[in-house]
Write an enzyme that holds these catalytic residues in place. Structure first.
Site: not given
Lengths: 295, 212
Positions: A25, A82, A154, A166, A215, A236-237
């Site tokens: 990101d 997005k 996030g 999983r 995550g 992302g973050s």
């Protein structure tokens, strides 16, 4: 045969080229350059990283086209952007800009509470999030050419990403053990087309590339999901909320390639500074969870 | 026989599957040590900027050049072709300057311009070859020692060979097209055992002991 563009093979083929890589990101052209130099296979252009979207609240929408174009001009690697779930006009705008992939994303506020975008109607390929196999196959039947598990964006917390990956892979293994007559019932339970369910049972994998998102914030997180069977990662973050984004980005790239080599993982994990501050899932009220968006 | 697939990033699994389907054992190559015992190497599609970072970080460049210098065959598709080219349009540094060509990245535009087409590759037979081009490069300049294996209808060069190095701008591994991999396997077998190479066998009608 005369040349044919935007075929199913070229749509899912680009995702095949991204395998074993990290999609990052970015919110500015400068970020995009840092990501490209660190070895990202693609960037996701957006106005705010998910951690900031979460903090800001309100309605999160498609980014300003001017910002997306400035990122497309800054780098030579593919650029994704997005659109809100169900917002096919945002997707039309992104296609008109010429982005390489559209993410119909739960990180933005959904525009339709029932329907996703008819992705077959577009020339540009789509990636969509899922939490389980049924959701993945529904998105593929709508035309998604790439799948990612959603994780919980996030948060810097890999637990949801692991749970969902999983779940998808164990459901695939369960299908592989079924008789043909049982697959009809499985399709009904998964709420997915029988042909796709049968194909997954035969091949032992989804018909499109499957990444993990939501995550991942350390090289070890990336290697964890790769060892579990992911084909690549979205971060992302986790990069631009860390202390030293360029180093963290490169370390996650190295870890995604050498995911089975603990010595290399130890080496690339050294001295990265602090990763993003994480959030425990219990701290997030049900209404603010992003992964439950999409149906 | 074992043939390596550079497994840093990209569609290396598709190359490995193609090799397995023609009876060759594929070996994933991520570090210099992985080059031991292989008779050829495929460089897959993917992102060349990413591959460059990973080749540099683990000092793969010199071992890969040494491997090529033994005469073992190398086959690059798309990003793999960029990795093997001596010059990159726009002035990026080359990665493994083994093919005397100038390659232009993303030469057709963005993903919306990715396409499929049928090509003729005369050295691989009369059957047309179905080719998948994804954000594909093109060859702008071909050096004197380089054979052109295929062109688009408009004349642009999309497949080349220079000695033991073969490269395509498209992806045979995505089209179920085994002929390039068979060619590499044949070249690898000849490299392993030169006596078996057709070019080095005495002519079948030559009789031993005849005066020259």
């Amino acid at each position: 045969m005369s040349p044919e563009t935007s075929t199913w093979t070229t749509k899912k083929g680009l995702a095949q080229m991204l395998k074993g890589g990290v999609i990052m990101d970015v919110v500015t052209p400068e970020h995009a350059k840092i990501a490209e130099d660190a070895g990202a296979v693609a960037v996701m252009a957006l106005e705010r990283v998910p951690a900031d979207i979460r903090a800001a609240g309100g309605v999160a929408r498609m980014s300003d086209p001017a910002m997306i174009v400035s990122i497309m001009d800054a780098v030579s690697i593919p650029v994704m952007a997005k659109a809100r779930i169900g917002h096919f006009v945002e997707a039309q705008i992104l296609e008109a800009l010429g982005v390489d992939y559209i993410d119909e994303s739960e990180v933005l506020t959904p525009a339709d509470e029932t329907n996703h975008i008819d992705k077959h109607a577009f020339k540009v390929p789509f990636v969509c999030g899922c939490r389980n196999l049924g959701e993945a196959l529904r998105r593929i039947s709508e035309g998604a050419a790439m799948i990612r598990t959603k994780g919980e964006a996030g948060t810097g917390n890999v637990v949801e990403a692991v749970r969902q990956l999983r779940s998808v892979l164990s459901e695939i293994r369960r299908l592989q053990g079924m008789r043909d007559d049982e697959l009809f019932v499985a399709a009904k339970e998964l709420q997915a087309p029988y042909e796709l369910v049968k194909g997954v049972a035969e091949e032992g994998k989804l018909p499109v590339v499957n990444f993990v998102a939501g995550g991942i914030s350390t090289p070890a997180d990336a290697a964890l999901v790769m060892q579990l069977g992911s084909e690549g990662v979205f971060v992302g973050s986790g990069i631009f909320k860390s202390e030293d984004p360029a180093r963290m980005a490169n370390a996650i790239v190295q870890a995604t390639t050498h995911f089975e080599d603990p010595k290399i993982l130890a080496d690339v994990s050294k001295g990265l500074g602090s990763p993003m501050r994480g959030l425990a899932l219990e701290q997030i009220p049900e209404a603010e969870r992003l992964a439950v968006r999409g149906w | 026989m074992k043939i390596g697939v550079l497994a840093l990033q990209g569609d290396f699994a598709e190359h490995a599957r193609m090799l397995a389907s023609i009876g060759v054992e594929p070996v994933e190559v991520r570090l210099p040590v992985d080059l031991d015992g292989i008779s050829g190497l495929c460089l897959p599609g993917g992102e060349s900027t990413t591959m460059r970072r990973l080749i540099d970080r683990w000092d793969l460049r010199q071992p890969l050049l040494d491997f090529a210098a033994t005469g073992a065959p190398l086959f690059g598709t798309c990003a793999g072709m960029i990795v093997l080219s001596r010059e990159i349009t726009g002035g990026e540094d080359p990665i493994l300057p083994l093919l005397d060509v100038t390659v232009q990245r993303n030469a057709f535009g963005r993903q919306l311009d990715s396409f499929e087409a049928d090509l003729t590759v005369p050295v691989l037979g009369d059957q047309p070859m179905h080719a998948v081009f994804i954000r594909a490069p093109i060859i702008d300049r071909v050096g004197p020692g380089v054979d052109v294996l295929a062109r688009l209808d408009d004349g642009r060069v999309v497949a080349v060979r220079e000695r033991n190095v073969v490269a395509t701008a498209f992806h045979p591994e995505l089209a179920g097209e085994p002929r390039f991999h068979r060619l590499i396997a044949t070249m690898a077998a000849e490299h392993d055992d030169p006596g078996e190479g057709a070019g080095r066998r005495p002519h079948p009608t030559r009789r031993a002991g005849l005066p020259r």
